[in-house]
Design an enzyme around this catalytic site. Structure first.
Site, PDB file in Angstrom:
ATOM      1  N   GLU A 112      30.564  -7.975 -79.849  1.00 13.49           N
ATOM      2  CA  GLU A 112      30.354  -7.618 -81.261  1.00 13.49           C
ATOM      3  C   GLU A 112      31.579  -6.881 -81.818  1.00 13.49           C
ATOM      4  OE1 GLU A 112      26.533  -5.845 -80.507  1.00 13.49           O
ATOM      5  OE2 GLU A 112      25.837  -7.864 -80.018  1.00 13.49           O
ATOM      6  N   HIS A 162      33.292  -5.112 -76.310  1.00 14.96           N
ATOM      7  CA  HIS A 162      32.029  -5.843 -76.432  1.00 14.96           C
ATOM      8  C   HIS A 162      32.221  -6.987 -77.433  1.00 14.96           C
ATOM      9  CE1 HIS A 162      27.923  -6.777 -77.615  1.00 14.96           C
ATOM     10  NE2 HIS A 162      27.573  -6.300 -76.432  1.00 14.96           N
ATOM     11  N   GLU A 221      30.001 -11.356 -70.231  1.00 10.01           N
ATOM     12  CA  GLU A 221      28.977 -11.584 -71.248  1.00 10.01           C
ATOM     13  C   GLU A 221      29.371 -12.790 -72.096  1.00 10.01           C
ATOM     14  OE1 GLU A 221      26.465  -7.891 -72.067  1.00 10.01           O
ATOM     15  OE2 GLU A 221      28.173  -7.798 -73.397  1.00 10.01           O
ATOM     16  N   ASN A 274      22.603  -0.932 -73.377  1.00 10.76           N
ATOM     17  CA  ASN A 274      23.393  -0.798 -74.595  1.00 10.76           C
ATOM     18  C   ASN A 274      22.434  -0.795 -75.782  1.00 10.76           C
ATOM     19  OD1 ASN A 274      25.119  -1.079 -76.762  1.00 10.76           O
ATOM     20  ND2 ASN A 274      25.866  -3.114 -76.202  1.00 10.76           N
ATOM     21  N   TRP A 275      22.236   0.373 -76.347  1.00  7.87           N
ATOM     22  CA  TRP A 275      21.245   0.501 -77.438  1.00  7.87           C
ATOM     23  C   TRP A 275      21.775   0.004 -78.775  1.00  7.87           C
ATOM     24  CZ3 TRP A 275      18.632   6.000 -76.630  1.00  7.87           C
ATOM     25  CH2 TRP A 275      18.075   6.038 -75.345  1.00  7.87           C
ATOM     26  N   LYS A 276      23.029  -0.316 -78.838  1.00  5.97           N
ATOM     27  CA  LYS A 276      23.661  -0.815 -80.068  1.00  5.97           C
ATOM     28  C   LYS A 276      23.339   0.123 -81.248  1.00  5.97           C
ATOM     29  CE  LYS A 276      23.767  -5.371 -78.090  1.00  5.97           C
ATOM     30  NZ  LYS A 276      23.841  -6.798 -78.277  1.00  5.97           N
ATOM     31  N   SER A 297      21.111 -11.538 -72.982  1.00  4.04           N
ATOM     32  CA  SER A 297      19.686 -11.887 -73.042  1.00  4.04           C
ATOM     33  C   SER A 297      18.937 -11.666 -71.730  1.00  4.04           C
ATOM     34  CB  SER A 297      19.505 -13.341 -73.507  1.00  4.04           C
ATOM     35  OG  SER A 297      19.990 -13.500 -74.817  1.00  4.04           O
ATOM     36  N   GLY A 357      22.032 -11.683 -77.226  1.00  2.66           N
ATOM     37  CA  GLY A 357      21.037 -11.543 -78.291  1.00  2.66           C
ATOM     38  C   GLY A 357      20.446 -12.864 -78.753  1.00  2.66           C
ATOM     39  N   GLY A 389      21.093  -5.446 -73.426  1.00 11.60           N
ATOM     40  CA  GLY A 389      21.078  -5.046 -74.829  1.00 11.60           C
ATOM     41  C   GLY A 389      19.652  -4.822 -75.303  1.00 11.60           C
ATOM     42  N   GLY A 390      19.101  -5.798 -76.001  1.00 14.62           N
ATOM     43  CA  GLY A 390      17.791  -5.675 -76.644  1.00 14.62           C
ATOM     44  C   GLY A 390      16.718  -5.051 -75.758  1.00 14.62           C
TER      45      GLY A 390
HETATM   46  P1  PGA Z   1      21.380  -8.669 -75.154  1.00 17.74           P
HETATM   47  O1  PGA Z   1      22.755  -7.908 -75.344  1.00 17.74           O
HETATM   48  O2  PGA Z   1      20.818  -8.251 -73.834  1.00 17.74           O
HETATM   49  O3  PGA Z   1      20.536  -8.240 -76.313  1.00 17.74           O
HETATM   50  O4  PGA Z   1      21.702 -10.137 -75.187  1.00 17.74           O
HETATM   51  C1  PGA Z   1      23.645  -7.737 -74.284  1.00 17.74           C
HETATM   52  C2  PGA Z   1      24.837  -6.989 -74.767  1.00 17.74           C
HETATM   53  O5  PGA Z   1      25.166  -7.103 -75.942  1.00 17.74           O
HETATM   54  O6  PGA Z   1      25.476  -6.238 -74.014  1.00 17.74           O
END
Ligand code: PGA
Length: 260
Positions: A96, A94, A166, A9-11, A212, A172, A233-234
């Site tokens: 967010e 998600h 999650e 997930n590149w956000k 994470s 994050g 994510g990151g």
């Molecule tokens: P993260 O994000 O790996 O940066 O914690 C995971 C996600 O938001 O799907």
């Protein structure tokens, strides 16, 4: 056993050109494995150009979100209907979206429906906040989010859906959920799917862990009974680490202890 699903997930990172470059890098590093499905979720703007990159064949595309109406006066939104044919998957609900943008259960349920209606496979994200966790409500929150997100889904459709567990506090943050946390969450999720859709749906549905995850922690999560993949994510912006995680997903579980 089904394929492992590794989703990046590149956000809201990378412009169109940078996204193409990352796909190019990934294509050099990610190996195709019959037992691993690799999915990347660039920003909306980059989806079209990335979809035309010839080496994308090793990876599938996901949208990070979608709007549930097929068309109309909804300024700034992107519908499942517009994404149809461009992406195989969509990340829905998600944390967010839920916590920064205030998406409610009803929105999420409608989005799951819209994705299915448009032949897009939903990756439905669920997870408890730090407060819910400290109040001992984690498993109830997961059950409730499943009931709500999957209402109106049929037992045929549920096989198309992946659930990503999650924990909000782990996203994050660098905080890692323990193997025990993940195992009990995954068991609860599968139990709830069984309750709602029956035994075969519960054994078929893919359940991912996210929060994470790095190439250092991925092997431990992939070994947990019932975990069918990861939502990254990151670290998915780091081509080397992401490709390592794909490699780890391919390794037979019996070799897991040697992964180092
Ligand atoms: P993260 O994000 O790996 O940066 O914690 C995971 C996600 O938001 O799907």
């Amino acid at each position: 056993m089904g394929k492992k699903l590794i989703v990046g997930n590149w956000k809201m990172h990378l412009d169109v050109q940078q996204s193409s470059l990352l796909v190019h890098k990934l294509s050099g590093l990610v190996k195709s494995h019959r037992d691993v499905e690799v999915v990347i979720a660039p920003g909306f703007l980059a989806l079209q150009s990335v979809s035309l990159q010839s080496h994308l064949h090793k990876m599938k595309l996901a949208a990070q979100n979608l709007y549930w109406r097929d068309e109309g006066a909804f300024t700034g939104e992107v519908s499942a209907n517009q994404l149809r044919g461009l992406v195989d998957y969509a990340i829905i609900g998600h944390s967010e979206r839920r916590h920064v943008f205030g998406e409610r259960d009803r929105d999420i349920r409608n989005k799951v429906q819209a994705a299915l209606r448009n032949q897009i496979k939903p990756i439905l994200c669920i997870g408890e906040t730090a407060g819910e966790r400290s109040d001992g409500e984690t498993l109830d929150v997961l059950r409730d989010q499943l009931v709500s997100g999957l209402s109106n889904v049929t037992s045929e459709e549920v096989a198309e859906i992946a659930i990503a567990y999650e924990p909000v506090w782990a996203i994050g943050s660098g905080d890692n959920a323990t193997a025990g946390d993940v195992e009990s969450a995954v068991k609860t999720i599968r139990g709830q799917i069984k309750h709602l859709f029956g035994v075969s749906a519960s054994s078929e549905i893919r359940i991912l862990y996210g929060g994470s995850v790095t190439s250092g922690t991925a092997p431990g999560y992939l070994e947990i009974d019932g975990v069918d993949g990861l939502l990254i994510g990151g670290v998915s912006l780091d081509a080397y680490q992401f490709s390592e995680i794909v490699k780890q997903a391919h390794k037979p579980v019996s070799n897991g202890k040697d992964k180092g």
